[in-house]
Design a protein around this motif. Structure first.
Motif, PDB file in Angstrom:
ATOM      1  N   THR A 192     -11.100  -1.157  -9.514  1.00  0.00           N
ATOM      2  CA  THR A 192     -10.527  -0.294  -8.480  1.00  0.00           C
ATOM      3  C   THR A 192      -9.264  -0.895  -7.861  1.00  0.00           C
ATOM      4  O   THR A 192      -8.765  -0.374  -6.862  1.00  0.00           O
ATOM      5  N   LEU A 193      -8.755  -1.998  -8.438  1.00  0.00           N
ATOM      6  CA  LEU A 193      -7.631  -2.710  -7.836  1.00  0.00           C
ATOM      7  C   LEU A 193      -6.426  -2.778  -8.776  1.00  0.00           C
ATOM      8  O   LEU A 193      -6.576  -2.835  -9.991  1.00  0.00           O
ATOM      9  N   ASP A 194      -5.235  -2.817  -8.162  1.00  0.00           N
ATOM     10  CA  ASP A 194      -3.991  -3.010  -8.905  1.00  0.00           C
ATOM     11  C   ASP A 194      -3.478  -4.443  -8.786  1.00  0.00           C
ATOM     12  O   ASP A 194      -2.684  -4.891  -9.610  1.00  0.00           O
ATOM     13  N   CYS A 240       0.828  -1.212   0.000  1.00  0.00           N
ATOM     14  CA  CYS A 240       0.000   0.000   0.000  1.00  0.00           C
ATOM     15  C   CYS A 240       0.865   1.266   0.000  1.00  0.00           C
ATOM     16  O   CYS A 240       0.507   2.265  -0.637  1.00  0.00           O
ATOM     17  N   GLY A 287       1.602   2.626  -3.218  1.00  0.00           N
ATOM     18  CA  GLY A 287       0.456   3.168  -3.939  1.00  0.00           C
ATOM     19  C   GLY A 287      -0.444   2.119  -4.563  1.00  0.00           C
ATOM     20  O   GLY A 287      -1.335   2.457  -5.340  1.00  0.00           O
ATOM     21  N   LEU A 288      -0.228   0.850  -4.236  1.00  0.00           N
ATOM     22  CA  LEU A 288      -1.049  -0.205  -4.822  1.00  0.00           C
ATOM     23  C   LEU A 288      -2.362  -0.355  -4.075  1.00  0.00           C
ATOM     24  O   LEU A 288      -2.412  -0.294  -2.851  1.00  0.00           O
ATOM     25  N   ARG A 289      -3.416  -0.569  -4.842  1.00  0.00           N
ATOM     26  CA  ARG A 289      -4.738  -0.861  -4.278  1.00  0.00           C
ATOM     27  C   ARG A 289      -4.915  -2.370  -4.333  1.00  0.00           C
ATOM     28  O   ARG A 289      -4.920  -2.953  -5.411  1.00  0.00           O
ATOM     29  N   ILE A 290      -5.027  -2.980  -3.158  1.00  0.00           N
ATOM     30  CA  ILE A 290      -5.001  -4.425  -3.041  1.00  0.00           C
ATOM     31  C   ILE A 290      -6.381  -4.978  -2.717  1.00  0.00           C
ATOM     32  O   ILE A 290      -7.049  -4.508  -1.796  1.00  0.00           O
ATOM     33  N   GLY A 291      -6.788  -5.984  -3.458  1.00  0.00           N
ATOM     34  CA  GLY A 291      -7.957  -6.778  -3.111  1.00  0.00           C
ATOM     35  C   GLY A 291      -7.448  -8.050  -2.447  1.00  0.00           C
ATOM     36  O   GLY A 291      -6.399  -8.574  -2.831  1.00  0.00           O
TER      37      GLY A 291
END
Length: 181
Positions: free
Chosen positions: A103-105, A34, A37-41
């Motif tokens: 919305t995820l990376d 995070c 800058g990563l959006r994690i699911g």
């Protein structure tokens, strides 16, 4: 399984026997990813019956009264609880399909070790459990607390920064090359 489902965003699992420290590692790894800058699911498999609803709360009471799907929403989060009695266990592909992937990376998966998708095996010598990767060619690396005789990339189970670097490289390579499970 649709390869696109596992590429946009990339999906990477963490597989090990119970007691190896999957959740502990992931709770240390997630903040590092995070910070980049990563959006994690996150998808976690459980072999046990579980309940995320609190007995006595309205949503719990309504679900227990017969609602097969219960959606609870507030200004800060929402959760959908779906009852699945008599049904086979959900597949990883089905669970990925439930996420808002736009919305995820990156999607990280704890468990689902018997499904075929890219995974890092976690191995702790003290557990006395066998290695998984000799029987699972979808394992792409091993994170262990001891050196192992394997051709796979080896990561130090306690070096979370190095594991974060590996995960981020995997994510970028998957996006660039279209790797499929």
């Amino acid at each position: 399984m649709s390869s696109q489902l596992f590429q946009q965003p990339p999906v990477l699992g963490f597989a090990a026997f119970s007691g190896t420290g999957k959740t502990t590692l992931l709770t240390r790894l997630l903040p590092q990813l995070c910070e980049r800058g990563l959006r994690i699911g996150m998808i976690k498999h459980s072999h046990h019956d579980f309940d995320i609803d609190i007995p006595g709360k309205d949503s719990y009471r309504l679900r227990k009264a017969g609602a097969s799907q219960m959606l609870v929403a507030s200004s800060r989060r929402w959760a959908l609880i779906t009852e699945t009695p008599g049904r086979e266990e959900a597949s990883l592909a089905e669970m990925i399909g439930r996420l808002d992937r736009s919305t995820l990376d990156l999607i990280l998966v704890e468990g689902f070790r018997h499904e075929r998708f890219p995974k890092i095996e976690l191995h702790r010598a003290a557990t006395g459990r066998p290695l998984l990767h000799p029987d699972d060619d979808s394992i792409i690396a091993v994170a262990s607390d001891v050196a192992l005789a394997t051709a796979l990339p080896q990561l130090d189970l306690d070096d979370v920064a190095a594991i974060a670097d590996f995960v981020d490289r995997f994510r970028l390579q998957t996006l660039q090359s279209g790797i499929t499970p």
